[in-house]
Design a protein around this motif. Structure first.
Motif, PDB file in Angstrom:
ATOM      1  N   TYR A  39       1.097  -1.043   0.119  1.00  0.00           N
ATOM      2  CA  TYR A  39       0.047   0.072  -0.035  1.00  0.00           C
ATOM      3  C   TYR A  39       1.072   1.254  -0.343  1.00  0.00           C
ATOM      4  O   TYR A  39       0.739   2.184  -0.733  1.00  0.00           O
ATOM      5  CB  TYR A  39      -1.222  -0.414   1.337  1.00  0.00           C
ATOM      6  CG  TYR A  39      -2.385   1.261   0.929  1.00  0.00           C
ATOM      7  CD1 TYR A  39      -3.046   0.966   0.642  1.00  0.00           C
ATOM      8  CD2 TYR A  39      -1.587   2.676   2.271  1.00  0.00           C
ATOM      9  CE1 TYR A  39      -4.562   1.722  -0.230  1.00  0.00           C
ATOM     10  CE2 TYR A  39      -2.504   3.187   1.431  1.00  0.00           C
ATOM     11  CZ  TYR A  39      -3.846   2.526   1.021  1.00  0.00           C
ATOM     12  OH  TYR A  39      -5.151   3.999   0.969  1.00  0.00           O
ATOM     13  N   VAL A  58      -8.886  15.252   1.544  1.00  0.00           N
ATOM     14  CA  VAL A  58      -8.238  14.183   1.702  1.00  0.00           C
ATOM     15  C   VAL A  58      -7.272  13.295   1.172  1.00  0.00           C
ATOM     16  O   VAL A  58      -6.629  12.176   1.449  1.00  0.00           O
ATOM     17  CB  VAL A  58      -8.883  14.264   0.134  1.00  0.00           C
ATOM     18  CG1 VAL A  58      -9.341  12.820  -0.690  1.00  0.00           C
ATOM     19  CG2 VAL A  58     -10.839  14.674   0.737  1.00  0.00           C
ATOM     20  N   ALA A  62      -5.245  10.882   3.305  1.00  0.00           N
ATOM     21  CA  ALA A  62      -5.064   8.929   2.742  1.00  0.00           C
ATOM     22  C   ALA A  62      -3.711   8.934   3.207  1.00  0.00           C
ATOM     23  O   ALA A  62      -3.150   7.600   3.532  1.00  0.00           O
ATOM     24  CB  ALA A  62      -5.119   9.567   0.966  1.00  0.00           C
ATOM     25  N   LEU A  65      -3.341   7.288   6.754  1.00  0.00           N
ATOM     26  CA  LEU A  65      -3.939   5.567   6.190  1.00  0.00           C
ATOM     27  C   LEU A  65      -2.560   4.773   5.598  1.00  0.00           C
ATOM     28  O   LEU A  65      -1.957   4.169   5.942  1.00  0.00           O
ATOM     29  CB  LEU A  65      -5.198   5.789   5.560  1.00  0.00           C
ATOM     30  CG  LEU A  65      -5.477   4.126   4.999  1.00  0.00           C
ATOM     31  CD1 LEU A  65      -5.524   3.734   6.533  1.00  0.00           C
ATOM     32  CD2 LEU A  65      -6.058   4.161   4.212  1.00  0.00           C
ATOM     33  N   VAL A 116     -12.791   2.501   5.395  1.00  0.00           N
ATOM     34  CA  VAL A 116     -12.674   4.073   3.951  1.00  0.00           C
ATOM     35  C   VAL A 116     -12.527   2.427   2.655  1.00  0.00           C
ATOM     36  O   VAL A 116     -11.847   1.453   3.045  1.00  0.00           O
ATOM     37  CB  VAL A 116     -11.484   4.483   4.163  1.00  0.00           C
ATOM     38  CG1 VAL A 116     -10.323   3.406   4.638  1.00  0.00           C
ATOM     39  CG2 VAL A 116     -10.916   5.612   2.964  1.00  0.00           C
ATOM     40  N   ILE A 117     -13.376   2.972   1.863  1.00  0.00           N
ATOM     41  CA  ILE A 117     -12.440   1.844   0.113  1.00  0.00           C
ATOM     42  C   ILE A 117     -11.315   2.736  -0.237  1.00  0.00           C
ATOM     43  O   ILE A 117     -11.423   3.923  -0.531  1.00  0.00           O
ATOM     44  CB  ILE A 117     -13.630   1.932  -0.458  1.00  0.00           C
ATOM     45  CG1 ILE A 117     -13.473   1.242  -1.892  1.00  0.00           C
ATOM     46  CG2 ILE A 117     -14.061   3.627  -1.072  1.00  0.00           C
ATOM     47  CD1 ILE A 117     -14.694   1.301  -2.757  1.00  0.00           C
ATOM     48  N   THR A 118     -10.440   1.806  -0.114  1.00  0.00           N
ATOM     49  CA  THR A 118      -9.160   1.843  -0.928  1.00  0.00           C
ATOM     50  C   THR A 118      -8.846   0.756  -2.268  1.00  0.00           C
ATOM     51  O   THR A 118      -9.642   0.075  -2.643  1.00  0.00           O
ATOM     52  CB  THR A 118      -7.761   1.768  -0.485  1.00  0.00           C
ATOM     53  OG1 THR A 118      -7.894   0.138   0.154  1.00  0.00           O
ATOM     54  CG2 THR A 118      -8.465   2.595   1.343  1.00  0.00           C
ATOM     55  N   THR A 119      -8.202   1.212  -3.492  1.00  0.00           N
ATOM     56  CA  THR A 119      -7.723   0.811  -4.228  1.00  0.00           C
ATOM     57  C   THR A 119      -6.153   0.980  -4.612  1.00  0.00           C
ATOM     58  O   THR A 119      -5.356   0.183  -5.517  1.00  0.00           O
ATOM     59  CB  THR A 119      -8.779   1.418  -5.717  1.00  0.00           C
ATOM     60  OG1 THR A 119      -8.199   2.843  -5.621  1.00  0.00           O
ATOM     61  CG2 THR A 119     -10.193   1.279  -5.553  1.00  0.00           C
ATOM     62  N   PHE A 120      -5.716   1.622  -3.790  1.00  0.00           N
ATOM     63  CA  PHE A 120      -3.917   1.978  -4.202  1.00  0.00           C
ATOM     64  C   PHE A 120      -3.356   0.185  -4.521  1.00  0.00           C
ATOM     65  O   PHE A 120      -2.394  -0.064  -4.732  1.00  0.00           O
ATOM     66  CB  PHE A 120      -3.630   2.269  -2.834  1.00  0.00           C
ATOM     67  CG  PHE A 120      -3.286   4.236  -2.596  1.00  0.00           C
ATOM     68  CD1 PHE A 120      -3.760   3.937  -3.403  1.00  0.00           C
ATOM     69  CD2 PHE A 120      -2.742   3.730  -1.907  1.00  0.00           C
ATOM     70  CE1 PHE A 120      -3.995   6.091  -3.288  1.00  0.00           C
ATOM     71  CE2 PHE A 120      -2.378   5.571  -1.221  1.00  0.00           C
ATOM     72  CZ  PHE A 120      -3.511   6.735  -2.408  1.00  0.00           C
ATOM     73  N   SER A 158     -14.156  16.883   3.400  1.00  0.00           N
ATOM     74  CA  SER A 158     -14.204  16.134   2.074  1.00  0.00           C
ATOM     75  C   SER A 158     -15.823  16.961   1.965  1.00  0.00           C
ATOM     76  O   SER A 158     -16.718  16.675   2.439  1.00  0.00           O
ATOM     77  CB  SER A 158     -14.242  15.000   2.126  1.00  0.00           C
ATOM     78  OG  SER A 158     -15.083  14.142   2.894  1.00  0.00           O
ATOM     79  N   ARG A 160     -18.689  18.047  -1.267  1.00  0.00           N
ATOM     80  CA  ARG A 160     -19.304  17.107  -2.499  1.00  0.00           C
ATOM     81  C   ARG A 160     -19.382  18.856  -2.776  1.00  0.00           C
ATOM     82  O   ARG A 160     -20.106  19.434  -2.815  1.00  0.00           O
ATOM     83  CB  ARG A 160     -20.631  16.242  -1.506  1.00  0.00           C
ATOM     84  CG  ARG A 160     -20.103  15.732  -1.124  1.00  0.00           C
ATOM     85  CD  ARG A 160     -19.453  14.386  -1.621  1.00  0.00           C
ATOM     86  NE  ARG A 160     -19.366  12.959  -0.986  1.00  0.00           N
ATOM     87  CZ  ARG A 160     -18.325  12.715  -0.589  1.00  0.00           C
ATOM     88  NH1 ARG A 160     -17.608  13.742   0.048  1.00  0.00           N
ATOM     89  NH2 ARG A 160     -17.922  11.561   0.255  1.00  0.00           N
TER      90      ARG A 160
END
Ligand SMILES: Cc1cc2nc3c(=O)[nH]c(=O)nc-3n(C[C@H](O)[C@H](O)[C@H](O)COP(=O)(O)O)c2cc1C
Length: 172
Positions: A39, A58, A62, A65, A116-120, A158, A160
């Motif tokens: 990660y 944000v 990140a 994390l 948290v949704i993560t894609t790293f 964060s 919108r």
């Protein structure tokens, strides 16, 4: 509690109710430690070097994390049928797993568990799949660390985009 969170995921819609998913619940600290290394690798070598990266809440969350990934007591890795790059790897594929991920995260927060949704980690997809024994015909959709918020850090701000900017009535 994890069963409750996962049951919520299983209530999600999927194309034709095909439920083409599997969820790996990583609790082994040694496995989490390895995931944390991969990660951080993406952060160090790609994300943090992006020229368009701003010092935003944000971005700071990140980065936080990245430093604390290994401390998460649980990492859920939702998987979906269809290997990366195959003809089953389309936007519709994702549409049959991300609602389940959102359900999972909402159930978690309802129980006081942060996520948290993560894609790293997808940048190390082959290694992650090998480590976790994911079959060839599945791919990981994301990684969701779960844990109780420490309260030491909060990342507010964060925002919108407003309704007027993104909603088109009757036609674009
Ligand atoms: C497809 C997707 C990928 C994401 N990947 C990451 C990630 O790798 N690391 C991370 O810290 N957050 C990741 N996020 C979280 C977003 O940065 C976050 O949802 C967004 O900044 C809004 O913040 P909020 O959800 O706290 O309101 C991802 C979110 C989505 C939907």
């Amino acid at each position: 509690m994890l069963n409750q969170i996962l049951e919520a995921a299983l209530r999600a819609p999927s194309g034709g109710n095909s439920q083409p998913w599997a969820f790996i619940v990583v609790r082994d600290p040694a496995v989490t430690h390895q995931l944390a290394i991969w990660y951080k690798d993406f952060w160090d070598n790609v994300y943090s070097k992006r020229p368009d990266r701003k010092d935003s809440p944000v971005s700071r969350s990140a980065g936080h994390l990245v430093q604390h990934f290994a401390e998460a007591p649980v990492i859920v890795i939702p998987c979906i049928v269809g290997s990366k790059g195959s003809d089953r790897d389309t936007m519709t594929t994702g549409a049959s797993i991300y609602p389940a991920v959102q359900n999972l995260m909402l159930a978690a927060v309802g129980l006081g568990v942060g996520s948290v949704i993560t894609t790293f980690l997808q940048n190390h997809e082959d290694k992650v799949k090998a480590l976790l024994g994911v079959p060839d015909d599945y791919q990981t959709a994301c990684a969701v660390p779960l844990g109780y918020p420490s309260g030491e850090e909060t990342f507010v701000g964060s925002k919108r985009r407003p309704l007027d900017e993104v909603v088109h009535w009757d036609r674009w």
